[in-house]
Motif scaffolding. Structure first.
Motif, PDB file in Angstrom:
ATOM      1  N   GLN A   1       0.712  -1.308   0.015  1.00  0.00           N
ATOM      2  CA  GLN A   1       0.161  -0.014   0.068  1.00  0.00           C
ATOM      3  C   GLN A   1       1.025   1.116   0.088  1.00  0.00           C
ATOM      4  O   GLN A   1       0.312   2.287  -0.752  1.00  0.00           O
ATOM      5  N   VAL A   2       2.002   1.152   0.855  1.00  0.00           N
ATOM      6  CA  VAL A   2       2.831   2.591   0.745  1.00  0.00           C
ATOM      7  C   VAL A   2       3.338   2.533  -0.389  1.00  0.00           C
ATOM      8  O   VAL A   2       3.484   3.791  -0.991  1.00  0.00           O
ATOM      9  N   ALA A   3       3.784   1.751  -1.145  1.00  0.00           N
ATOM     10  CA  ALA A   3       4.685   1.579  -2.392  1.00  0.00           C
ATOM     11  C   ALA A   3       3.676   1.926  -3.473  1.00  0.00           C
ATOM     12  O   ALA A   3       4.036   2.821  -4.540  1.00  0.00           O
ATOM     13  N   ASP A   4       2.612   1.742  -3.040  1.00  0.00           N
ATOM     14  CA  ASP A   4       1.587   2.354  -4.365  1.00  0.00           C
ATOM     15  C   ASP A   4       1.241   3.771  -4.052  1.00  0.00           C
ATOM     16  O   ASP A   4       1.338   4.459  -5.387  1.00  0.00           O
ATOM     17  N   GLY A   5       1.234   4.208  -2.982  1.00  0.00           N
ATOM     18  CA  GLY A   5       0.925   5.577  -2.964  1.00  0.00           C
ATOM     19  C   GLY A   5       2.346   6.508  -3.268  1.00  0.00           C
ATOM     20  O   GLY A   5       2.144   7.493  -3.742  1.00  0.00           O
ATOM     21  N   MET A   6       3.626   5.901  -2.960  1.00  0.00           N
ATOM     22  CA  MET A   6       4.727   6.617  -3.456  1.00  0.00           C
ATOM     23  C   MET A   6       4.953   6.522  -4.822  1.00  0.00           C
ATOM     24  O   MET A   6       5.668   7.419  -5.393  1.00  0.00           O
ATOM     25  N   THR A   7       4.371   5.374  -5.439  1.00  0.00           N
ATOM     26  CA  THR A   7       4.616   5.479  -7.017  1.00  0.00           C
ATOM     27  C   THR A   7       3.887   6.728  -7.650  1.00  0.00           C
ATOM     28  O   THR A   7       4.412   7.134  -8.424  1.00  0.00           O
ATOM     29  N   TYR A   8       2.693   6.908  -7.031  1.00  0.00           N
ATOM     30  CA  TYR A   8       2.022   8.047  -7.305  1.00  0.00           C
ATOM     31  C   TYR A   8       2.645   9.379  -7.394  1.00  0.00           C
ATOM     32  O   TYR A   8       2.784  10.008  -8.073  1.00  0.00           O
ATOM     33  N   LEU A   9       3.418   9.571  -5.984  1.00  0.00           N
ATOM     34  CA  LEU A   9       4.105  10.659  -5.762  1.00  0.00           C
ATOM     35  C   LEU A   9       5.270  10.736  -6.631  1.00  0.00           C
ATOM     36  O   LEU A   9       5.612  11.848  -7.168  1.00  0.00           O
ATOM     37  N   GLU A  10       5.740   9.620  -7.044  1.00  0.00           N
ATOM     38  CA  GLU A  10       7.003   9.640  -7.735  1.00  0.00           C
ATOM     39  C   GLU A  10       6.483  10.059  -9.274  1.00  0.00           C
ATOM     40  O   GLU A  10       7.271  10.787  -9.903  1.00  0.00           O
ATOM     41  N   GLU A  11       4.993   9.521  -9.565  1.00  0.00           N
ATOM     42  CA  GLU A  11       4.794   9.930 -10.978  1.00  0.00           C
ATOM     43  C   GLU A  11       4.582  11.408 -11.120  1.00  0.00           C
ATOM     44  O   GLU A  11       4.545  12.003 -12.018  1.00  0.00           O
ATOM     45  N   GLN A  12       4.277  12.080  -9.841  1.00  0.00           N
ATOM     46  CA  GLN A  12       3.776  13.562 -10.034  1.00  0.00           C
ATOM     47  C   GLN A  12       5.211  14.283  -9.737  1.00  0.00           C
ATOM     48  O   GLN A  12       5.171  15.583  -9.323  1.00  0.00           O
TER      49      GLN A  12
ATOM     50  N   ARG B   1      10.328  13.335   1.715  1.00  0.00           N
ATOM     51  CA  ARG B   1      11.357  14.046   2.380  1.00  0.00           C
ATOM     52  C   ARG B   1      11.304  13.521   3.735  1.00  0.00           C
ATOM     53  O   ARG B   1      12.323  13.771   4.933  1.00  0.00           O
ATOM     54  N   ASP B   2      10.035  12.942   4.237  1.00  0.00           N
ATOM     55  CA  ASP B   2      10.131  12.411   5.567  1.00  0.00           C
ATOM     56  C   ASP B   2       9.231  11.035   5.760  1.00  0.00           C
ATOM     57  O   ASP B   2       8.380  10.825   6.683  1.00  0.00           O
ATOM     58  N   LEU B   3       9.469  10.285   4.961  1.00  0.00           N
ATOM     59  CA  LEU B   3       8.760   8.961   4.841  1.00  0.00           C
ATOM     60  C   LEU B   3       9.353   7.979   5.966  1.00  0.00           C
ATOM     61  O   LEU B   3      10.491   7.804   6.144  1.00  0.00           O
ATOM     62  N   ALA B   4       8.324   7.624   6.894  1.00  0.00           N
ATOM     63  CA  ALA B   4       8.473   6.714   8.030  1.00  0.00           C
ATOM     64  C   ALA B   4       7.230   6.325   8.425  1.00  0.00           C
ATOM     65  O   ALA B   4       6.193   6.776   8.134  1.00  0.00           O
ATOM     66  N   ALA B   5       7.222   5.311   9.146  1.00  0.00           N
ATOM     67  CA  ALA B   5       6.020   4.686   9.812  1.00  0.00           C
ATOM     68  C   ALA B   5       5.240   5.702  10.596  1.00  0.00           C
ATOM     69  O   ALA B   5       3.947   5.432  10.558  1.00  0.00           O
ATOM     70  N   ARG B   6       5.885   6.721  11.126  1.00  0.00           N
ATOM     71  CA  ARG B   6       4.963   7.550  11.847  1.00  0.00           C
ATOM     72  C   ARG B   6       4.182   8.816  11.045  1.00  0.00           C
ATOM     73  O   ARG B   6       3.482   9.065  11.374  1.00  0.00           O
ATOM     74  N   ASN B   7       4.566   8.578   9.618  1.00  0.00           N
ATOM     75  CA  ASN B   7       3.963   9.481   8.774  1.00  0.00           C
ATOM     76  C   ASN B   7       3.117   8.545   7.891  1.00  0.00           C
ATOM     77  O   ASN B   7       2.380   8.873   6.759  1.00  0.00           O
ATOM     78  N   ILE B   8       2.704   7.287   8.154  1.00  0.00           N
ATOM     79  CA  ILE B   8       1.569   6.608   7.556  1.00  0.00           C
ATOM     80  C   ILE B   8       0.732   6.240   8.641  1.00  0.00           C
ATOM     81  O   ILE B   8       0.881   5.980   9.593  1.00  0.00           O
ATOM     82  N   LEU B   9      -0.489   6.742   8.013  1.00  0.00           N
ATOM     83  CA  LEU B   9      -1.656   6.529   9.007  1.00  0.00           C
ATOM     84  C   LEU B   9      -2.644   5.232   8.819  1.00  0.00           C
ATOM     85  O   LEU B   9      -2.568   4.950   7.666  1.00  0.00           O
ATOM     86  N   VAL B  10      -3.232   4.629   9.899  1.00  0.00           N
ATOM     87  CA  VAL B  10      -3.853   3.420   9.713  1.00  0.00           C
ATOM     88  C   VAL B  10      -5.287   3.489   9.798  1.00  0.00           C
ATOM     89  O   VAL B  10      -5.716   4.438  11.101  1.00  0.00           O
ATOM     90  N   GLY B  11      -6.277   2.965   8.882  1.00  0.00           N
ATOM     91  CA  GLY B  11      -7.585   2.832   9.328  1.00  0.00           C
ATOM     92  C   GLY B  11      -8.234   1.753   9.148  1.00  0.00           C
ATOM     93  O   GLY B  11      -7.681   0.647   9.595  1.00  0.00           O
ATOM     94  N   ASP B  12      -9.589   1.553   8.920  1.00  0.00           N
ATOM     95  CA  ASP B  12     -10.230   0.185   9.442  1.00  0.00           C
ATOM     96  C   ASP B  12      -9.869  -0.632   8.205  1.00  0.00           C
ATOM     97  O   ASP B  12      -9.337  -0.039   7.088  1.00  0.00           O
ATOM     98  N   ASN B  13      -9.813  -1.930   8.576  1.00  0.00           N
ATOM     99  CA  ASN B  13      -9.537  -2.949   7.379  1.00  0.00           C
ATOM    100  C   ASN B  13      -8.127  -2.859   7.181  1.00  0.00           C
ATOM    101  O   ASN B  13      -7.635  -3.299   6.125  1.00  0.00           O
ATOM    102  N   LEU B  14      -7.304  -2.452   8.105  1.00  0.00           N
ATOM    103  CA  LEU B  14      -5.807  -2.232   7.724  1.00  0.00           C
ATOM    104  C   LEU B  14      -5.517  -1.528   6.543  1.00  0.00           C
ATOM    105  O   LEU B  14      -4.536  -1.503   5.805  1.00  0.00           O
ATOM    106  N   THR B  15      -6.177  -0.383   6.195  1.00  0.00           N
ATOM    107  CA  THR B  15      -6.156   0.605   5.264  1.00  0.00           C
ATOM    108  C   THR B  15      -5.072   1.564   5.606  1.00  0.00           C
ATOM    109  O   THR B  15      -5.026   2.061   6.813  1.00  0.00           O
ATOM    110  N   CYS B  16      -4.000   1.717   4.893  1.00  0.00           N
ATOM    111  CA  CYS B  16      -2.842   2.674   5.116  1.00  0.00           C
ATOM    112  C   CYS B  16      -2.605   3.641   4.132  1.00  0.00           C
ATOM    113  O   CYS B  16      -2.748   3.383   3.045  1.00  0.00           O
ATOM    114  N   LYS B  17      -2.466   4.883   4.517  1.00  0.00           N
ATOM    115  CA  LYS B  17      -2.289   6.046   3.833  1.00  0.00           C
ATOM    116  C   LYS B  17      -0.943   6.990   4.070  1.00  0.00           C
ATOM    117  O   LYS B  17      -0.888   6.955   5.274  1.00  0.00           O
ATOM    118  N   ILE B  18      -0.503   7.494   3.367  1.00  0.00           N
ATOM    119  CA  ILE B  18       0.712   8.311   3.545  1.00  0.00           C
ATOM    120  C   ILE B  18       0.138   9.741   3.818  1.00  0.00           C
ATOM    121  O   ILE B  18      -0.579  10.252   3.261  1.00  0.00           O
TER     122      ILE B  18
END
Length: 492
Positions: free
Chosen positions: A333-344, A349-366
């Motif tokens: 999931q994190v690689a998917d979001g970072m691929t989008y940022l890479e395309e844009q 500058r501060d990619l780390a677990a503390r900056n990944i947020l978790v929702g229901d069903n183990l959904t992760c967002k940057i």
């Protein structure tokens, strides 16, 4: 059947989401991602096919929808207003492909009234707002406007500036529909009434010399909202970028509110980075809802992820129960979001677990992508300050402050280490200076006991000393998703 309905009746998306809540799009395979069930922010309302002509409106400005419940419109689009709800209206777009959703009420104007296009008519402003407007430059003696009456629906008020004073005159509506300021002197419409009082101006105590010139708003931006719309409920944490609170928007929508002191920011970079936040939209990025940038402190308002940041979640009882398959899903999931940022061409500058947020069903967002650019050098620095996240930082950044997509790849490798150690701090026991020295001499973090060798091989690729030899996020996503599918199939 479902795909056909979704494709041809997109304006009823929120209804289809209720009927088919966990559907994966046919043109995008799941790859094991955990998708959250959509949550409606406002009540559903079916469009009424028969609408009175009085409900026809036109869009005054462009508006870009920020959620499934809102409606994107362009200036001049024809609309049917179905319902008013506070500062928003539920509208059906008649121009182009039909669609239904909410837009700000001050972005529309009624188009079946002859007054709506007149320069002297100001829809929806109060007596006090009219007074402030007329007394503000470039308006001067003799400026005037007509506005809707605040106390009597369907009637109007004439506001006129006489030097430093503003006078207000009620325009009443008679039983026959005639409009008048003086009883016994009715007019069939506002235009004829104004023509009369332009000549006979002594009745209104000031000549009617020119229509009021509207004040150009500092921010004609639907993202900019007043702080009064938000209530802070519970502090969630504090980091490099300020405090984070759980809050409510308009007493209705749960949100996360990041509070940043402008004294800690590079003001010249703020506008650019906030524009980045507004235009970036991807299912693996935290979605911006609003910004409060007038005055202090700055609010950045985003969707709320109820399980908090990934680092804390992994070290919790629930997080420690995750299987290897779940951990690889997080990585995908994190690689998917970072691929989008890479395309844009956006560097986090501060990619780390503390900056990944978790929702229901183990959904992760940057989260917090690009915000490091906003902080002043003395706040976010490698020298004399512990605020820079050295242990997540590529050597070229620690030594030369050379940020790039490839330095984000290094940080992603550290994030993988955090994931497969269930939130353990990297380089534990080393100071920042020792960490930089050890890395420059070729030291790399050892393979965690719970980490498959194939995943550790991905980490080592991310930690290549030569930045150009590190993989792209696209390559990382494809490799990790392939590992996920293979493991998933072996367990099925």
């Amino acid at each position: 059947m479902e795909q056909h309905v979704r494709k041809h009746l997109t304006f009823l998306t929120f209804i289809w989401n209720k009927l088919w809540p966990n559907t994966v799009s046919a043109d995008r395979p799941s790859q094991g991602y955990f998708d959250p069930e959509p949550v409606a922010l406002r009540p559903d309302l079916e469009p009424n096919p028969v609408l009175p002509s009085s409900s026809l409106f036109s869009a005054l400005y462009d508006f870009r929808a920020r959620s499934a419940e809102e409606l994107s419109v362009s200036q001049g689009d024809k609309l049917c207003i179905l319902k008013e709800e506070g500062e928003y209206v539920l509208a059906r777009r008649l121009t182009g492909e039909p669609a239904l959703g909410y837009i700000p009420a001050n972005y529309v104007t009624r188009i079946n009234e002859e007054t709506s296009q007149q320069p002297w008519y100001f829809r929806g402003i109060s007596r006090n707002e009219a007074q402030q407007l007329l007394l503000s430059p470039p308006n001067q003696h003799g400026s005037f406007l007509i506005r809707d009456s605040e106390s009597s629906q369907g009637e109007y008020s004439l506001s006129v500036r006489n030097h430093a004073k503003v006078s207000h005159f009620r325009i009443c509506k008679g039983p026959d529909g005639g409009l008048y300021i003086q009883k016994g002197c009715p007019f069939p419409n506002l235009e004829e009434l104004l023509t009369f009082y332009t000549v006979n101006w002594k009745v209104v105590q000031s000549p009617l010399l020119q229509p009021c010139i509207p004040k150009t708003p500092l921010v004609r931006d639907a993202w900019e909202r007043p702080r009064s719309e938000f209530i802070l409920r519970r502090k969630l944490g504090e980091g490099y970028f300020g405090e984070v609170w759980e809050g409510l928007w308009k007493n209705m929508v749960p949100v996360a509110i990041k509070i940043i002191k402008q004294a800690d920011m590079k003001a010249e970079d703020f506008t650019k980075e906030i524009q980045n936040l507004k235009r970036l939209k991807h299912e693996r990025l935290i979605q911006l809802h609003a910004v409060c940038s007038v005055g202090e402190p700055l609010y950045i308002v985003t969707e709320l992820m109820r399980k908090g940041n990934l680092q804390s979640y992994l070290s919790s009882l629930e997080g420690r129960a995750l299987s290897t398959l779940h951990l690889i899903s997080i990585a995908c999931q994190v690689a998917d979001g970072m691929t989008y940022l890479e395309e844009q061409h956006i560097v986090h500058r501060d990619l780390a677990a503390r900056n990944i947020l978790v929702g229901d069903n183990l959904t992760c967002k940057i989260a917090d992508f690009g915000l490091a650019r906003l902080l002043k050098d003395d706040i976010y620095s490698t020298s004399g300050s512990t605020k820079i996240p050295v242990k997540w930082t590529a050597p070229e950044v620690a030594n030369y402050r050379t940020y790039s997509l490839k330095s984000d790849v290094w940080s992603y490798g550290i994030l993988l280490y955090e994931v497969f150690t269930y939130g353990q701090t990297p380089y534990e026991g080393m100071t920042n200076q020792e960490t930089i020295q050890q890395i420059s001499m070729g030291y790399r973090l050892p393979r965690p006991s719970t980490c498959p060798p194939e995943i550790y091989g991905v980490m080592l690729e991310c930690w290549k000393g030569n930045a150009e030899e590190r993989p792209t996020f696209l390559a990382l996503r494809e490799k990790l998703c392939s590992i996920y599918r293979r493991l998933h199939n072996s367990l099925s």
